[in-house]
Design an enzyme around this catalytic site. Structure first.
Site, PDB file in Angstrom:
ATOM      1  N   CYS A  76      -3.071  -7.600   1.055  1.00 24.26           N
ATOM      2  CA  CYS A  76      -2.267  -7.639  -0.167  1.00 24.26           C
ATOM      3  C   CYS A  76      -3.108  -7.589  -1.442  1.00 24.26           C
ATOM      4  CB  CYS A  76      -1.399  -8.887  -0.181  1.00 24.26           C
ATOM      5  SG  CYS A  76      -0.236  -8.971   1.196  1.00 24.26           S
ATOM      6  N   HIS A 101       6.744  -5.672  -3.802  1.00 24.17           N
ATOM      7  CA  HIS A 101       5.375  -5.863  -3.310  1.00 24.17           C
ATOM      8  C   HIS A 101       4.949  -4.724  -2.388  1.00 24.17           C
ATOM      9  CE1 HIS A 101       1.719  -7.649  -2.078  1.00 24.17           C
ATOM     10  NE2 HIS A 101       2.165  -8.433  -1.107  1.00 24.17           N
TER      11      HIS A 101
END
Length: 399
Positions: A83, A346
C-alpha cells in the site's frame, strides 16, 4: 544551485469502483500523467526518468503505461511496495533529483483492482509463504483467526487491543469515518462523496468487530502522478508559483518492535513513528508546524494509531483527539481533507501520489471547497504491511 526538490505538477483520475468503468491501467496512467505535465506546463520530452508504482500486475506494466504518454526511451522503474507503493515511487523520484542525477522526473502510480475485499497477500501457498505471513502469525497468537477479510481482521484486532489497553471506544474509532466521509463531499476525485452520521457508521454491516463497512477503505481503480524537479529546473522554466518543496521525506521498514506480540505494532505504528521522527529531525519542523495532513486511514483505527505515531497525541489518546474535533476544519489540524482512503478510495499504487497531489493543491490554495485556510506546511503518511512507512513534509517553495 541547491539540491532542493520540488513538485511542480500533479494529476489524478477520479477514483472509481472496480469494474465500473471501461478502462485499462494504461488509460488511467495516461490521464494522470498528462494532467500532471499540463499542471506543470511542460512537455513529456523534458522528463528524464519515470518510477511507476502498482501492486497488482505483471512486470513492465510501468513501461506499457508510460508509453501511452510518450516514446522517448527514458528509464522506467516498476515499483511495488504494497500500500506504500505510490509514495515509494515519489520517493525514488525525489532521490533522483536530490542526488543530482536528474532535473525532471515523472512519478506515476496506478491500480486496476477487483471487486470485494482484498486478501492477505497470501498467494497460492497461504500465509506460510506470504511476505506478510509473519505479521499475521503475530496476530493469530493474540486473537483467534476468524473467517473475515484478513486485512480488516488484522486492523480490527489492533483496534480491539487499543480499546482493551487504553479504553478507546467504538464511537471514537467510528468518528474517523464520520469525519472523512464528510470531507469527501467536497472532493470531485473521491470514489464516494456521501456524508454519514455516527449512527450510520456504527449500524453499517460489520466486517470485523469493531470495524463496519463504512470504516474500511474500498478497493478502487485509479491513478495519480507528480512531476518532481530540481530548483534549477523551477527557475529555468519559471515555475516558482507552482513549486511545492518536498522539505523532507523518509521511508522506514519494520524493526523487532513490530514482532513483539502487539497487533498495534505489527500493523505499522512503530515504523510510522520512526519515519515521522526522522522527517521532523531532518527538517527542523515539528508536528505543531503542520497545518494539513493526508494520512493512511486504510481502516478507521489506523488514523487513530497514526495520530499517536506522528506525535499529535500521546499513546492511548488518539480517540480523544478525534472526539475533541482537533483533526477537522476549525481544529488544530485538518486530517484527510480529501476524504482519505476510507472515502476517496484506495487503488494501492496510486494512493501515496494522490496524497501528494492533495497536499500540493492545499499548499497552493487550489483545493476549492475543501481548502484548509492559510495552509503553509503539509504532511503525507503512507504505509504498507510487510512493511514500509513513508512520511513526507511539504511547503510552498521559497526562492
Amino acid at each position: 544551485m541547491s539540491n532542493k526538490v520540488f513538485i511542480v505538477g500533479v494529476g489524478m483520475t477520479k477514483f472509481e469502483k472496480p469494474e465500473s468503468k471501461d478502462w485499462q491501467y494504461y488509460d488511467m496512467a495516461k490521464e494522470a500523467g498528462e494532467k500532471a505535465l499540463a499542471d506543470a506546463g511542460i512537455s513529456y520530452d523534458l522528463v528524464e526518468q519515470a518510477p511507476v508504482g502498482y501492486s497488482f500486475g505483471a512486470s513492465t506494466q510501468g513501461q506499457r503505461a508510460v508509453y501511452e504518454i510518450g516514446l522517448t526511451g527514458i528509464p522506467v522503474y516498476n515499483v511495488n511496495n504494497n500500500c506504500a507503493t505510490g509514495s515509494t515511487a515519489l520517493m525514488m523520484a525525489r532521490q533522483f533529483v536530490e542526488g543530482g542525477l536528474n532535473d525532471c522526473v515523472l512519478a506515476i502510480g496506478f491500480e486496476k483492482m477487483t471487486k470485494g475485499a482484498m486478501g492477505g497477500g497470501t498467494g497460492e501457498g497461504g500465509f506460510a509463504t506470504s511476505p506478510v505471513g509473519r505479521h499475521y502469525g503475530i496476530m493469530a497468537k493474540a486473537y483467534p483467526f476468524e473467517m473475515t477479510p484478513p486485512t480488516a481482521q488484522i486492523f480490527g484486532n489492533a483496534a480491539r487491543e487499543h480499546m482493551d489497553r487504553y479504553g478507546t471506544t467504538e464511537e471514537q474509532i467510528a468518528l474517523v469515518a464520520v469525519k472523512n466521509h464528510k470531507h469527501s463531499v467536497n472532493n470531485p476525485y473521491a470514489q464516494f462523496q456521501d456524508e454519514y452520521s455516527l449512527a450510520d457508521i456504527l449500524a453499517a454491516r460489520e466486517i470485523h468487530k469493531p470495524l463496519t463497512k463504512l470504516q474500511c477503505s474500498p478497493t478502487s481503480d485509479g491513478a495519480a502522478a507528480a512531476v518532481v524537479v530540481s530548483e534549477r529546473f523551477v527557475i529555468e522554466h519559471g515555475l516558482q508559483d507552482k513549486a511545492i518543496e518536498i522539505v523532507a521525506q523518509t521511508m522506514t521498514t519494520d524493526t523487532g518492535e513490530a514482532f513483539d506480540g502487539s497487533v498495534i505494532n505489527v500493523v505499522g505504528k512503530p515504523m510510522s513513528r520512526a519515519a515521522a521522527e526522522k522527517v521532523f529531525a531532518t527538517s527542523g519542523l515539528t508536528i505543531d508546524d503542520v497545518d494539513v495532513i493526508e494520512l493512511h486511514d486504510c481502516f478507521s483505527i489506523n488514523e487513530i494509531l497514526t495520530y499517536e505515531a506522528l506525535g499529535m497525541a500521546a499513546d492511548g489518546e488518539g480517540g480523544k483527539l478525534i472526539a475533541d474535533g482537533a483533526t477537522t476544519y476549525g481544529g488544530k489540524w485538518v486530517v484527510n481533507p480529501s476524504g482519505g482512503l476510507i472515502s476517496k478510495g484506495h487503488p494501492l499504487g496510486a494512493t501515496g501520489l494522490a496524497q501528494a497531489a492533495e497536499i500540493t493543491w492545499q499548499l497552493r490554495g487550489e483545493a476549492d471547497a475543501r481548502q484548509v485556510a492559510e495552509a503553509k506546511v503539509g504532511l503525507t503518511h503512507n504505509i504498507g504491511l510487510g512493511g514500509a512507512a513513508v512520511v513526507g513534509l511539504y511547503r510552498r517553495g521559497q526562492f
